[in-house]
Design a protein around this motif. Structure first.
Motif, short mmCIF file in Angstrom:
data_model
loop_
_atom_site.label_atom_id
_atom_site.label_comp_id
_atom_site.label_asym_id
_atom_site.label_seq_id
_atom_site.Cartn_x
_atom_site.Cartn_y
_atom_site.Cartn_z
N GLN A 1 0.77 -1.36 0.22
CA GLN A 1 -0.14 0.03 0.25
C GLN A 1 0.74 1.35 -0.16
N ILE A 2 0.80 1.89 -1.16
CA ILE A 2 1.99 3.18 -1.36
C ILE A 2 0.70 4.48 -1.39
N LYS A 3 0.95 5.59 -1.01
CA LYS A 3 -0.54 6.54 -1.46
C LYS A 3 0.47 7.86 -1.60
N ARG A 4 1.96 7.21 -1.29
CA ARG A 4 3.00 9.17 -0.96
C ARG A 4 4.10 8.92 -1.91
N ILE A 5 4.42 10.22 -2.41
CA ILE A 5 5.73 10.15 -2.69
C ILE A 5 6.93 10.94 -2.01
N ALA A 6 7.44 11.49 -2.04
CA ALA A 6 9.12 11.77 -0.69
C ALA A 6 10.80 12.18 -1.53
N PHE A 7 10.68 12.99 -1.62
CA PHE A 7 12.00 13.55 -2.11
C PHE A 7 12.22 14.88 -1.19
N GLY A 8 13.97 14.02 -0.14
CA GLY A 8 13.91 15.80 0.96
C GLY A 8 12.87 15.28 1.57
N SER A 9 12.67 16.17 2.14
CA SER A 9 11.98 17.26 2.86
C SER A 9 10.42 17.41 2.63
N LYS A 10 9.93 17.48 1.23
CA LYS A 10 9.21 17.40 0.21
C LYS A 10 8.25 16.22 -0.34
N SER A 11 7.09 16.28 -0.05
CA SER A 11 5.93 14.77 -0.12
C SER A 11 4.29 15.35 -1.12
N MET A 12 4.10 14.38 -1.75
CA MET A 12 2.32 14.45 -1.45
C MET A 12 2.46 13.70 -2.41
N ASP A 13 0.38 13.41 -2.22
CA ASP A 13 -0.39 12.50 -2.87
C ASP A 13 0.14 11.93 -3.98
N VAL A 14 0.20 10.68 -3.85
CA VAL A 14 -0.21 9.57 -5.70
C VAL A 14 -0.65 8.66 -5.96
N GLU A 15 -0.64 8.97 -7.07
CA GLU A 15 -1.60 7.15 -7.51
C GLU A 15 0.02 6.53 -8.19
N PHE A 16 -0.14 5.07 -7.52
CA PHE A 16 0.83 3.93 -8.12
C PHE A 16 0.44 3.45 -8.75
N PHE A 17 1.04 3.02 -10.11
CA PHE A 17 1.18 1.58 -11.12
C PHE A 17 2.44 1.14 -11.01
#
Length: 454
Positions: A28-44
């Protein structure tokens, strides 16, 4: 073995990430992060590419991902996919020259950042003035395709301390930056602080696994204690507690046959001196008149192995690797210059490999002794010093009985030994591991933060 993934940017605004199916399978993955920034996305799952992760232009802009073609690691924790690590290298001494942004140390940092691709990390250099606290971003210096770029990126996953000297380390403004990033943002910070020689000695004295390597050392207290040391060892060293590069080191020798005292040192003009005195008091009045002796320590003299009548000691580098384990990464012999009190190159010293100094069998015996000592000392320091240590440079000696002695441990070791042509590959190895250790710290901070911040 951890895998690296190329990050591709698709020219669309969809909040969709395509990943290798084996990376996101049954998760189950709902977010992507890079350093201190992250956001909700969909994964396929990616239909046909198993070595890359595809993000959209919109995702790239939101998480402020700089599009350099560097393969990165992917860490999964709490339904978040972390790309990275993003490694901030903190230093001081920036200039206004685009091609020499960090002055005379620009080449060192360019070489350090050149290991990004093989390590699978994105490292950049920054200073206090490059931080935007309001936006949580840093104007970082990246070195890509032999050109320096400044790019705004999020706060990093981990920070590698490369402050150049004790003066910058004690700057209140820089101390405040470090404390804020560590305490408010919980960013792991490795290799903080220069070592104090006496503090290191006292801490290692508490660890029975390494006490055999420690020469008798104590703060300067009185002439009588020095007289006792001289009668016991024949010669001693007096050096600054916080010195570096051999500055301020004096060798005091007592000749019991003539009752004379000698002092070997380098004067302010850089000339090696050997002076004779009829008493210890006269020696101190002459040589140390302008110096504050409470800043000095006194250390037992060791009768070192010699090469062509010149004393030899050894620089041994150790680094923690991508698994957080200590490795010996370089060993070099340093041969004292004629009449010099130290083996530093600026005093006429030479750098040689162990194989150039000793016959093959002897070289192997000494290499093993030095490696074993350096690993034991690294683990002991790691256990007895605050903060996260990732690299150490040891100055070790071997006496005429074949015993190993610790003279100094450096938290930010110099790199002069790598000027030797046969040590170039070890130069690369030490640079790779100093950034690879950031991969381990990033993983620990996500999976086991209680271990890292205990």
């Amino acid at each position: 073995m951890r895998k690296h993934y190329l990050i591709e940017v698709a020219q669309n605004d969809q909040l969709i990430v395509f990943c290798p199916s084996n990376l996101i399978q049954d998760k189950q993955i709902k977010r992507i992060a890079f350093g201190s920034k992250s956001m909700d996305v969909e994964f396929f799952p990616h239909p046909d590419k198993n070595d890359r992760i595809v993000i959209s232009r919109k995702i790239q802009e939101t998480i402020q991902f700089p599009y350099f073609k560097v393969p990165l690691h992917a860490f999964l924790e709490d339904e978040v996919l972390y790309l990275g690590p993003l490694v901030g290298i903190f230093t001081a001494g920036f200039t206004s020259y685009p091609e020499q942004p960090i002055g005379e140390r620009t080449l060192f940092f360019a070489k350090l950042l050149s290991v990004n691709r093989p390590v699978g990390a994105l490292a950049f250099v920054f200073g206090e003035k490059h931080i935007n606290w309001e936006s949580g971003t840093i104007e970082g210096y990246f070195f890509e395709e032999n050109v320096w770029h400044t790019v705004e990126v999020p706060f990093p996953n981990v920070i590698y301390d490369r402050l150049p000297n004790r003066k910058s380390e004690e700057n209140p403004k820089l101390i405040k930056v470090r404390n804020r990033l560590q305490k408010e943002y919980l960013i792991p910070w490795y290799n903080p602080g220069f070592f104090n020689k006496l503090d290191i000695y006292e801490r290692l004295q508490q660890d029975s696994s390494v006490t055999a390597y420690l020469p008798e050392t104590f703060p300067f207290t009185s002439f009588s204690s020095i007289e006792t040391m001289l009668s016991k060892y024949g010669h001693i060293f007096i050096k600054p507690k916080n010195g570096s590069l051999g500055h301020g080191v004096h060798q005091v020798i007592y000749d019991k046959h003539t009752d004379d005292y000698y002092c070997r040192y380098q004067d302010e003009a850089g000339v090696n001196r050997l002076r004779k005195y009829s008493s210890l008091e006269r020696l101190f009045q002459s040589v140390f008149a302008a110096q504050s002796l409470d800043r000095m320590l006194v250390q037992q003299g060791i009768h070192l192995l010699r090469n062509d009548q010149r004393s030899v000691d050894f620089r041994v580098h150790t680094n923690k690797d991508e698994n957080g384990e200590w490795q010996v990464t370089a060993i070099a012999g340093k041969i004292a210059g004629q009449g010099s009190v130290t083996t530093h190159a600026r005093s006429g010293g030479d750098i040689k490999t162990i194989g150039e100094i000793f016959p093959k069998e002897e070289a192997e015996i000494y290499r093993e002794k030095l490696s074993n000592a350096a690993l034991l000392l690294s683990k002991a320091l790691d256990k007895n010093i605050e903060g996260i240590i990732g690299e150490i440079g040891f100055d070790l000696g071997i006496d005429r009985n074949g015993d190993v002695w610790l003279f100094e441990a450096n938290s930010k070791p110099g790199r002069s030994i790598f000027s030797h042509p046969e040590l170039k590959e070890f130069d690369l190895l030490t640079r790779k591991l100093s950034i690879a250790f950031a991969v381990f710290i990033t993983e620990q901070s996500l999976l086991h933060p209680e271990e890292l911040f205990k």
